[in-house]
Design an enzyme around this catalytic site. Structure first.
Site, PDB file in Angstrom:
ATOM      1  N   LYS A 103       0.831  -1.211   0.000  1.00 13.17           N
ATOM      2  CA  LYS A 103       0.000   0.000   0.000  1.00 13.17           C
ATOM      3  C   LYS A 103       0.865   1.260   0.000  1.00 13.17           C
ATOM      4  CE  LYS A 103      -2.048  -1.143   3.871  1.00 13.17           C
ATOM      5  NZ  LYS A 103      -1.334  -2.425   4.114  1.00 13.17           N
TER       6      LYS A 103
ATOM      7  N   ARG B 116      -9.744   0.359   8.627  1.00 16.00           N
ATOM      8  CA  ARG B 116      -9.295  -0.999   8.908  1.00 16.00           C
ATOM      9  C   ARG B 116     -10.362  -1.814   9.611  1.00 16.00           C
ATOM     10  NH1 ARG B 116      -3.329  -0.029   8.777  1.00 16.00           N
ATOM     11  NH2 ARG B 116      -2.301  -2.020   9.096  1.00 16.00           N
TER      12      ARG B 116
ATOM     13  N   ARG C 131      11.311  -5.761   5.096  1.00 17.80           N
ATOM     14  CA  ARG C 131      11.114  -4.311   4.943  1.00 17.80           C
ATOM     15  C   ARG C 131      12.099  -3.534   5.812  1.00 17.80           C
ATOM     16  NH1 ARG C 131       5.174  -2.013   5.420  1.00 17.80           N
ATOM     17  NH2 ARG C 131       5.145  -3.252   7.323  1.00 17.80           N
TER      18      ARG C 131
ATOM     19  N   ARG D 219      11.250  -1.817  11.428  1.00 12.61           N
ATOM     20  CA  ARG D 219      10.189  -1.459  12.378  1.00 12.61           C
ATOM     21  C   ARG D 219      10.071  -2.555  13.428  1.00 12.61           C
ATOM     22  NH1 ARG D 219       4.992  -0.165   8.760  1.00 12.61           N
ATOM     23  NH2 ARG D 219       4.045  -1.339  10.454  1.00 12.61           N
TER      24      ARG D 219
ATOM     25  N   ARG E  98      -0.361  -9.527  13.361  1.00 14.23           N
ATOM     26  CA  ARG E  98      -0.956  -8.475  12.517  1.00 14.23           C
ATOM     27  C   ARG E  98      -1.735  -9.062  11.347  1.00 14.23           C
ATOM     28  NH1 ARG E  98       4.154  -5.483  11.104  1.00 14.23           N
ATOM     29  NH2 ARG E  98       2.897  -4.306   9.643  1.00 14.23           N
TER      30      ARG E  98
HETATM   31  P1  ADP Z   1       2.180  -1.904   3.212  1.00 15.60           P
HETATM   32  O1  ADP Z   1       2.179  -0.401   3.227  1.00 15.60           O
HETATM   33  O2  ADP Z   1       0.988  -2.470   2.523  1.00 15.60           O
HETATM   34  O3  ADP Z   1       2.395  -2.507   4.554  1.00 15.60           O
HETATM   35  P2  ADP Z   1       4.786  -1.615   1.862  1.00 15.60           P
HETATM   36  O4  ADP Z   1       4.523  -0.739   0.695  1.00 15.60           O
HETATM   37  O5  ADP Z   1       5.499  -1.033   3.015  1.00 15.60           O
HETATM   38  O6  ADP Z   1       3.417  -2.364   2.322  1.00 15.60           O
HETATM   39  O7  ADP Z   1       5.601  -2.896   1.303  1.00 15.60           O
HETATM   40  C1  ADP Z   1       6.030  -3.919   2.202  1.00 15.60           C
HETATM   41  C2  ADP Z   1       7.439  -4.359   1.800  1.00 15.60           C
HETATM   42  O8  ADP Z   1       7.394  -5.073   0.559  1.00 15.60           O
HETATM   43  C3  ADP Z   1       8.419  -3.229   1.594  1.00 15.60           C
HETATM   44  O9  ADP Z   1       9.693  -3.655   2.011  1.00 15.60           O
HETATM   45  C4  ADP Z   1       8.405  -3.008   0.072  1.00 15.60           C
HETATM   46  O10 ADP Z   1       9.651  -2.505  -0.405  1.00 15.60           O
HETATM   47  C5  ADP Z   1       8.145  -4.405  -0.446  1.00 15.60           C
HETATM   48  N1  ADP Z   1       7.302  -4.433  -1.642  1.00 15.60           N
HETATM   49  C6  ADP Z   1       6.281  -3.610  -1.978  1.00 15.60           C
HETATM   50  N2  ADP Z   1       5.710  -3.981  -3.144  1.00 15.60           N
HETATM   51  C7  ADP Z   1       6.396  -5.082  -3.553  1.00 15.60           C
HETATM   52  C8  ADP Z   1       6.300  -5.938  -4.707  1.00 15.60           C
HETATM   53  N3  ADP Z   1       5.368  -5.734  -5.644  1.00 15.60           N
HETATM   54  N4  ADP Z   1       7.161  -6.969  -4.795  1.00 15.60           N
HETATM   55  C9  ADP Z   1       8.104  -7.192  -3.843  1.00 15.60           C
HETATM   56  N5  ADP Z   1       8.242  -6.415  -2.748  1.00 15.60           N
HETATM   57  C10 ADP Z   1       7.404  -5.375  -2.599  1.00 15.60           C
HETATM   58  P1  ADP Z   2       1.090  -2.104   7.667  1.00 12.76           P
HETATM   59  O1  ADP Z   2       0.824  -1.309   6.455  1.00 12.76           O
HETATM   60  O2  ADP Z   2       2.366  -2.840   7.615  1.00 12.76           O
HETATM   61  O3  ADP Z   2      -0.065  -2.906   8.125  1.00 12.76           O
HETATM   62  P2  ADP Z   2       0.703   0.291   9.226  1.00 12.76           P
HETATM   63  O4  ADP Z   2       1.868   1.167   9.237  1.00 12.76           O
HETATM   64  O5  ADP Z   2      -0.441   0.629   8.365  1.00 12.76           O
HETATM   65  O6  ADP Z   2       1.255  -1.163   8.923  1.00 12.76           O
HETATM   66  O7  ADP Z   2       0.117   0.129  10.711  1.00 12.76           O
HETATM   67  C1  ADP Z   2       0.944  -0.162  11.811  1.00 12.76           C
HETATM   68  C2  ADP Z   2       0.096  -0.316  13.063  1.00 12.76           C
HETATM   69  O8  ADP Z   2      -0.563   0.933  13.334  1.00 12.76           O
HETATM   70  C3  ADP Z   2      -1.032  -1.340  12.957  1.00 12.76           C
HETATM   71  O9  ADP Z   2      -0.589  -2.648  13.267  1.00 12.76           O
HETATM   72  C4  ADP Z   2      -2.008  -0.803  14.002  1.00 12.76           C
HETATM   73  O10 ADP Z   2      -1.602  -1.124  15.327  1.00 12.76           O
HETATM   74  C5  ADP Z   2      -1.878   0.700  13.845  1.00 12.76           C
HETATM   75  N1  ADP Z   2      -2.853   1.233  12.848  1.00 12.76           N
HETATM   76  C6  ADP Z   2      -2.578   1.758  11.636  1.00 12.76           C
HETATM   77  N2  ADP Z   2      -3.698   2.130  11.021  1.00 12.76           N
HETATM   78  C7  ADP Z   2      -4.717   1.829  11.851  1.00 12.76           C
HETATM   79  C8  ADP Z   2      -6.138   1.952  11.780  1.00 12.76           C
HETATM   80  N3  ADP Z   2      -6.753   2.472  10.700  1.00 12.76           N
HETATM   81  N4  ADP Z   2      -6.869   1.519  12.840  1.00 12.76           N
HETATM   82  C9  ADP Z   2      -6.285   1.005  13.931  1.00 12.76           C
HETATM   83  N5  ADP Z   2      -4.968   0.845  14.060  1.00 12.76           N
HETATM   84  C10 ADP Z   2      -4.186   1.259  13.037  1.00 12.76           C
END
Ligand code: ADP
Ligand code: ADP
Ligand code: ZN
Length: 237
Positions: A40, A115, A149, A182, A193
């Protein structure tokens, strides 16, 4: 794609800033839906670069609050560390305020919000949404993506040790800052998660499907291919 001229920059400069925007549209309100690690944030940054609307990441906002030690951060920290969701009323309150920001007037990309169904219902009372881009990725890949990541501790840029490595190990290409993992990206919390996602967030796929807003994208390929699919959807909105 249309080129839209804005009246000026936020700081009130005289030179009009030219922002590329969608064919004929002057407003685009998007949700990026997907499991942790689906990509995302990665895709949101590409949309920002091309379409000039801001990325609003609840995760980023909450992590900053934790780092700054604000009351919000102190409340959120225990849930984040446990891989649980921060309570709805906290996140909803924070988004109500954020969406009033001046930078949201041409639209926004919600990354990590809503979420829960309760958050989605609250969002409807705040604003309408044009499309929900749902990024679908296999469970095994999710774990590999999250555990690999690395994020820049200075500017927040996101890398992957295998799939999207920085030019120099442990150093941010964009700003030279140190890359960190992280705390909640370690394997134990990751499972929790993903479980939280399945139980509390995945019902939103059906929720937005019923409203006719859902635009699924296969998120298993390379980053640029996934972006090409998203871009096609956005240009067709
Ligand atoms: P989210 O915001 O949904 O948690 P991220 O954009 O942070 O996901 O991506 C999670 C990890 O996967 C990051 O380390 C990113 O560089 C990697 N990543 C994102 N898209 C891809 C893809 N299409 N293929 C492989 N790795 C990816
Ligand atoms: P990822 O994209 O890897 O799931 P985020 O950075 O979006 O991680 O979220 C990290 C943490 O922040 C989540 O595990 C949760 O604890 C909290 N969080 C983020 N967005 C929300 C939301 N919309 N509602 C509740 N908790 C949230
Ligand atoms: Zn950086």
């Amino acid at each position: 794609m249309a080129i839209r001229k804005t009246e000026g920059t936020e700081s009130g400069e005289q030179n009009p800033k030219i922002t590329p925007l969608l064919s004929g549209r002057d407003n685009m309100k998007l949700i990026l839906l997907g499991a942790p690690g689906a990509g995302k944030g990665t895709q949101a940054k590409k949309i920002v670069a091309e379409f000039g609307i801001p990325q609003i990441s609840t995760g980023d906002i909450l992590r900053k609050a934790v780092a700054d030690g604000t009351p919000l951060g102190m409340e959120a920290k225990k849930y984040m560390e446990a891989g649980q969701l921060v309570p709805d009323e906290v996140v909803i309150g924070l988004m109500k305020e954020r969406l009033q920001g001046d930078d949201c007037r041409n639209g926004f990309i919600l990354d990590g919000f809503p979420r829960t169904v309760e958050q989605a219902e609250a969002l409807e009372r705040i604003t309408d949404i044009d499309a929900v881009i749902s990024i679908d990725v296999d469970m095994d890949s999710l774990v590999e993506r999250i555990t690999g990541r690395r994020s820049c501790s200075q500017c927040g840029a996101v890398y992957h040790i295998k799939f999207n490595p920085p030019k120099k190990d442990g150093v941010c290409d964009a700003c030279g800052g140190p890359l960190i993992q992280r705390e909640d990206d370690r394997e134990e919390t990751v499972r929790k998660r993903l479980d939280t996602y399945m139980k509390q967030t995945s019902p939103l796929i059906e929720y937005y499907g019923k409203k006719g807003l859902l635009r699924p994208v296969d998120g298993n390929g390379p980053i640029d291919e996934i972006y090409a699919s998203i871009r096609d959807i956005l240009l067709g909105l």
